[in-house]
Motif scaffolding. Structure first.
Motif, PDB file in Angstrom:
ATOM      1  N   HIS A   3       0.854  -1.182   0.000  1.00 33.36           N
ATOM      2  CA  HIS A   3       0.000   0.000   0.000  1.00 33.36           C
ATOM      3  C   HIS A   3       0.893   1.234   0.000  1.00 33.36           C
ATOM      4  CE1 HIS A   3      -3.411  -2.562   0.882  1.00 33.36           C
ATOM      5  NE2 HIS A   3      -2.698  -3.115   1.845  1.00 33.36           N
ATOM      6  N   ALA A   4       0.460   2.248  -0.698  1.00 34.29           N
ATOM      7  CA  ALA A   4       1.208   3.504  -0.743  1.00 34.29           C
ATOM      8  C   ALA A   4       0.231   4.666  -0.650  1.00 34.29           C
ATOM      9  CB  ALA A   4       2.004   3.595  -2.039  1.00 34.29           C
ATOM     10  N   VAL A   5       0.645   5.705   0.043  1.00 32.37           N
ATOM     11  CA  VAL A   5      -0.128   6.943   0.133  1.00 32.37           C
ATOM     12  C   VAL A   5       0.751   8.037  -0.454  1.00 32.37           C
ATOM     13  CG1 VAL A   5      -1.237   8.605   1.666  1.00 32.37           C
ATOM     14  CG2 VAL A   5      -1.364   6.156   2.175  1.00 32.37           C
ATOM     15  N   ARG A   6       0.153   8.837  -1.336  1.00 32.91           N
ATOM     16  CA  ARG A   6       0.912   9.900  -1.997  1.00 32.91           C
ATOM     17  C   ARG A   6       0.013  11.113  -2.189  1.00 32.91           C
ATOM     18  NH1 ARG A   6      -1.119  10.356  -6.948  1.00 32.91           N
ATOM     19  NH2 ARG A   6      -2.002   8.557  -7.984  1.00 32.91           N
ATOM     20  N   PRO A   7       0.612  12.273  -2.407  1.00 37.83           N
ATOM     21  CA  PRO A   7      -0.199  13.453  -2.729  1.00 37.83           C
ATOM     22  C   PRO A   7      -0.935  13.247  -4.052  1.00 37.83           C
ATOM     23  CG  PRO A   7       2.042  14.083  -2.135  1.00 37.83           C
ATOM     24  CD  PRO A   7       2.039  12.592  -2.293  1.00 37.83           C
ATOM     25  N   ALA A   8      -2.142  13.734  -4.124  1.00 36.89           N
ATOM     26  CA  ALA A   8      -2.906  13.659  -5.372  1.00 36.89           C
ATOM     27  C   ALA A   8      -2.236  14.528  -6.427  1.00 36.89           C
ATOM     28  CB  ALA A   8      -4.341  14.126  -5.145  1.00 36.89           C
ATOM     29  N   ALA A   9      -2.310  14.079  -7.669  1.00 31.99           N
ATOM     30  CA  ALA A   9      -1.773  14.823  -8.803  1.00 31.99           C
ATOM     31  C   ALA A   9      -2.926  15.194  -9.735  1.00 31.99           C
ATOM     32  CB  ALA A   9      -0.761  13.966  -9.554  1.00 31.99           C
ATOM     33  N   LEU A  10      -2.688  16.166 -10.582  1.00 34.05           N
ATOM     34  CA  LEU A  10      -3.731  16.569 -11.530  1.00 34.05           C
ATOM     35  C   LEU A  10      -4.201  15.404 -12.385  1.00 34.05           C
ATOM     36  CD1 LEU A  10      -2.508  20.103 -12.631  1.00 34.05           C
ATOM     37  CD2 LEU A  10      -4.421  19.521 -11.109  1.00 34.05           C
ATOM     38  N   GLU A  65      -3.068   3.898  -2.684  1.00 30.36           N
ATOM     39  CA  GLU A  65      -3.012   2.938  -3.784  1.00 30.36           C
ATOM     40  C   GLU A  65      -2.567   1.581  -3.251  1.00 30.36           C
ATOM     41  OE1 GLU A  65      -1.710   5.491  -7.610  1.00 30.36           O
ATOM     42  OE2 GLU A  65      -0.115   5.126  -6.158  1.00 30.36           O
ATOM     43  N   THR A  66      -3.042   0.552  -3.904  1.00 34.28           N
ATOM     44  CA  THR A  66      -2.613  -0.798  -3.618  1.00 34.28           C
ATOM     45  C   THR A  66      -1.831  -1.291  -4.812  1.00 34.28           C
ATOM     46  OG1 THR A  66      -4.570  -1.194  -2.270  1.00 34.28           O
ATOM     47  CG2 THR A  66      -3.398  -3.117  -3.053  1.00 34.28           C
ATOM     48  N   GLU A  67      -0.649  -1.816  -4.527  1.00 32.44           N
ATOM     49  CA  GLU A  67       0.209  -2.316  -5.594  1.00 32.44           C
ATOM     50  C   GLU A  67       0.403  -3.810  -5.395  1.00 32.44           C
ATOM     51  OE1 GLU A  67       3.777  -0.091  -5.048  1.00 32.44           O
ATOM     52  OE2 GLU A  67       2.805   1.818  -5.502  1.00 32.44           O
ATOM     53  N   ASP A  68       0.139  -4.596  -6.435  1.00 34.67           N
ATOM     54  CA  ASP A  68       0.406  -6.025  -6.376  1.00 34.67           C
ATOM     55  C   ASP A  68       1.902  -6.251  -6.493  1.00 34.67           C
ATOM     56  OD1 ASP A  68      -2.253  -6.733  -6.153  1.00 34.67           O
ATOM     57  OD2 ASP A  68      -2.550  -6.725  -8.317  1.00 34.67           O
ATOM     58  N   GLU A  69       2.387  -7.200  -5.736  1.00 28.52           N
ATOM     59  CA  GLU A  69       3.824  -7.484  -5.792  1.00 28.52           C
ATOM     60  C   GLU A  69       4.141  -8.424  -6.928  1.00 28.52           C
ATOM     61  OE1 GLU A  69       5.372  -8.654  -2.010  1.00 28.52           O
ATOM     62  OE2 GLU A  69       4.251  -7.106  -1.011  1.00 28.52           O
TER      63      GLU A  69
END
Length: 69
Positions: A3-10, A65-69
């Protein structure tokens, strides 16, 4: 699964618009007329509106976001 958390982008504006509209509809549809709901969703959840909120320096919008490994 990571799982990752990031600032929203345009580039997130369209997806956030769809997610926001769906969440609002699911939550408040029973308390509004179909006409009022359609009118509000068309205005409040436009991708342009989401982009403006993402760009607002007084706001912080995060995307998880969820990222599959």
């Amino acid at each position: 699964m990571q799982h990752a958390v990031r600032p929203a982008a345009l580039t997130d504006a369209a997806c956030l618009s769809q997610l926001g509209a769906a969440t609002f509809r699911d939550t408040f549809e029973g308390e509004n007329t179909p006409e009022d709901m359609a009118r509000y969703l068309a205005d409040a959840f436009r991708p342009e509106q989401q982009a403006a909120e993402i760009s607002d320096p007084a706001s912080t919008l995060l995307v998880a976001e969820t990222e599959d490994e």
